[in-house]
Design an enzyme around this catalytic site. Structure first.
Site, mmCIF file in Angstrom:
data_model
loop_
_atom_site.group_PDB
_atom_site.id
_atom_site.type_symbol
_atom_site.label_atom_id
_atom_site.label_comp_id
_atom_site.label_asym_id
_atom_site.label_seq_id
_atom_site.Cartn_x
_atom_site.Cartn_y
_atom_site.Cartn_z
ATOM 1 N N GLN A 89 -10.809 92.754 16.605
ATOM 2 C CA GLN A 89 -11.433 93.814 17.392
ATOM 3 C C GLN A 89 -12.941 93.784 17.238
ATOM 4 O O GLN A 89 -13.491 93.191 16.307
ATOM 5 C CB GLN A 89 -10.889 95.176 16.981
ATOM 6 C CG GLN A 89 -11.024 95.495 15.507
ATOM 7 C CD GLN A 89 -10.275 96.768 15.138
ATOM 8 O OE1 GLN A 89 -10.876 97.829 14.995
ATOM 9 N NE2 GLN A 89 -8.959 96.659 14.980
ATOM 10 N N HIS A 91 -16.550 96.433 18.345
ATOM 11 C CA HIS A 91 -16.961 97.776 18.748
ATOM 12 C C HIS A 91 -18.272 97.718 19.528
ATOM 13 O O HIS A 91 -19.113 96.856 19.275
ATOM 14 C CB HIS A 91 -17.107 98.676 17.521
ATOM 15 C CG HIS A 91 -15.885 98.700 16.664
ATOM 16 N ND1 HIS A 91 -14.658 99.102 17.134
ATOM 17 C CD2 HIS A 91 -15.687 98.337 15.369
ATOM 18 C CE1 HIS A 91 -13.763 99.001 16.168
ATOM 19 N NE2 HIS A 91 -14.363 98.538 15.090
ATOM 20 N N GLU A 126 -19.138 100.318 11.248
ATOM 21 C CA GLU A 126 -18.252 100.551 10.106
ATOM 22 C C GLU A 126 -18.810 99.858 8.864
ATOM 23 O O GLU A 126 -19.444 98.800 8.960
ATOM 24 C CB GLU A 126 -16.854 99.973 10.371
ATOM 25 C CG GLU A 126 -16.165 100.501 11.596
ATOM 26 C CD GLU A 126 -14.887 99.751 11.925
ATOM 27 O OE1 GLU A 126 -14.116 100.259 12.764
ATOM 28 O OE2 GLU A 126 -14.660 98.656 11.366
ATOM 29 N N HIS A 259 -13.857 91.056 14.282
ATOM 30 C CA HIS A 259 -13.372 91.095 12.908
ATOM 31 C C HIS A 259 -11.913 91.515 12.846
ATOM 32 O O HIS A 259 -11.349 92.044 13.809
ATOM 33 C CB HIS A 259 -14.213 92.061 12.066
ATOM 34 C CG HIS A 259 -14.116 93.493 12.519
ATOM 35 N ND1 HIS A 259 -14.860 93.993 13.564
ATOM 36 C CD2 HIS A 259 -13.353 94.534 12.079
ATOM 37 C CE1 HIS A 259 -14.577 95.271 13.740
ATOM 38 N NE2 HIS A 259 -13.651 95.627 12.854
ATOM 39 N N ARG A 278 -10.141 95.157 21.790
ATOM 40 C CA ARG A 278 -9.302 94.228 21.024
ATOM 41 C C ARG A 278 -9.375 92.814 21.588
ATOM 42 O O ARG A 278 -9.595 92.618 22.778
ATOM 43 C CB ARG A 278 -7.862 94.736 20.985
ATOM 44 C CG ARG A 278 -7.733 96.010 20.154
ATOM 45 C CD ARG A 278 -6.319 96.531 20.056
ATOM 46 N NE ARG A 278 -6.266 97.640 19.108
ATOM 47 C CZ ARG A 278 -6.552 98.899 19.411
ATOM 48 N NH1 ARG A 278 -6.902 99.211 20.652
ATOM 49 N NH2 ARG A 278 -6.498 99.839 18.487
#
Length: 392
Positions: A89, A91, A126, A259, A278
């Site tokens: 996935q 972001h 993240e 990642h 994804r």
């Protein structure tokens, strides 16, 4: 205010059945326990506990904050425990999220539709810090020459083991990378039925033994194939860095970083967003065109993110984004100052860590969590145990 909170771990299939309960001294549910969410995210907000007794769960943290006129938390703190790999996935940036959210809303796609990608207008950076030895992840495209060398070793091994068709398919995939670049190769992997021959070849080599293939690369293929068979993400995984974190080491995953977490237990902090694009290793919706737009297609260094010791027993992880910081506390010295703005969420990992604020204090034992209002900051920490603190 130090407000006690708790939550129930989310039961995603990839989760460990014992790691979170063991870490926090809880009774295992018997189901997978993948993530414990601590925050005000509306999808799974923390539950407010009675200060002098067990949780009645009559109120959630998002409701409490709204009723007191306090903005929702900009971050989400998680305990993550993976027994098997998560999806590949990536972001988006804030601009990509805003444009995507507007586009899907205008198209009339329900926010909870399974093929909806952008569920809010926020980026989703993240940071994950390992708690146990050997937290494993795939993260970011590695040097292309290294990737080609690895794939060619699989092709040679396939040929030697009597699979010339698989060897030819792998050589063809290398050609896509070498001639046309990573983005084109990933598009080919996700859209062409011919790629299944190449995936089956690498899986076959990995299961038969080294045969001139690096054992770590073969292990990665076996882990991915055990969970996802011949999903094209198995092949895409060989384009990425394999990262092994020691306890206390962290990865920062910014916008565009493709990642997958493979296995292990860690503390994750992120922006409170649900925007995930994804790219394989999943049964969920994969939008190849959006993946090609959002992912960064140049090789990057392994995105390890160092912590900074800011006081005795206090290590801070300040990612290069606004919105959150993670503090790891390990036997903080008496009067160690945590010079943060707040608000925050703290979680005890062992007994005991005491946090003192402008108006109150709390001693956290193993598995205990609190919401800390902004007016308590900065904090002073002390104790003989370990805890983590997330701040906005």
């Amino acid at each position: 205010m130090f407000l006690p909170i708790d939550n129930v771990p989310r039961d995603y299939a990839w989760g460990s059945r014992t790691a979170i309960s063991t870490l926090l001294g809880l009774s295992p549910s018997g189901a997978p326990e993948a993530e414990l969410w601590l925050g005000s995210h509306p999808a799974c907000p923390s539950r407010v506990r009675d200060i002098d007794g067990p949780s009645t769960h009559a109120q959630t943290l998002d409701t409490y904050l709204a009723q007191t006129g306090t903005p929702p938390l900009s971050f989400l703190l998680k305990v993550l425990a993976a027994d098997t790999p998560l999806s590949l996935q990536v972001h988006p940036t804030t601009a990509q999220a805003q444009a995507g959210f507007a586009r899907e809303t205008q198209a009339g796609i329900a926010v909870d539709a399974p093929h909806r990608i952008y569920r809010d207008e926020s980026a989703k950076p993240e940071l994950i810090m390992a708690l146990d030895d050997g937290f494993e992840a795939l993260s970011g495209f590695r040097d292309v020459a290294k990737t080609i060398t690895v794939l060619r070793s699989f092709a040679v091994a396939a040929e030697a083991s009597g699979d010339p068709t698989g060897a030819a398919a792998l050589t063809d995939f290398v050609g896509h990378i070498d001639r046309d670049g990573l983005a084109h190769a990933v598009r080919f992997a996700l859209t062409s039925p011919d790629v299944q021959v190449a995936v089956s070849a690498v899986v076959g080599v990995a299961r038969r033994g080294p045969q001139g293939v690096d054992s770590r690369e073969a292990e990665t293929v076996r882990w991915l194939s055990d969970a996802f068979g011949t999903d094209p993400g198995v092949l895409i995984g060989l384009l990425l860095h394999r990262v092994t974190l020691k306890p206390g080491e962290a990865l920062f995953l910014g916008a565009g970083n493709l990642h997958s977490y493979l296995r292990g237990v860690g503390i994750e902090i992120m922006s409170a967003s649900d925007n995930v694009v994804r790219g394989g290793l999943t049964t969920k919706y994969v939008d190849v065109d959006e993946l090609l737009c959002v992912a960064r297609w140049e090789p990057v260094a392994v995105p390890l993110w160092p912590g900074v010791t800011e006081a005795p027993g206090v290590v801070a992880f300040h990612p290069p984004v606004d919105g959150f910081t993670l503090y790891a506390l390990a036997q903080p010295g008496e009067g160690s100052v945590i010079d943060a703005q707040g608000p925050g969420i703290a979680l005890g990992l062992t007994t005991a860590v005491t946090l003192r604020g402008a108006h109150g204090r709390v001693t956290l034992d193993r598995g205990e969590a609190v919401y800390i209002s902004k007016d308590e900051f900065p904090l002073m920490a002390s104790g003989t145990g370990r805890a983590v603190l997330a701040t906005g």
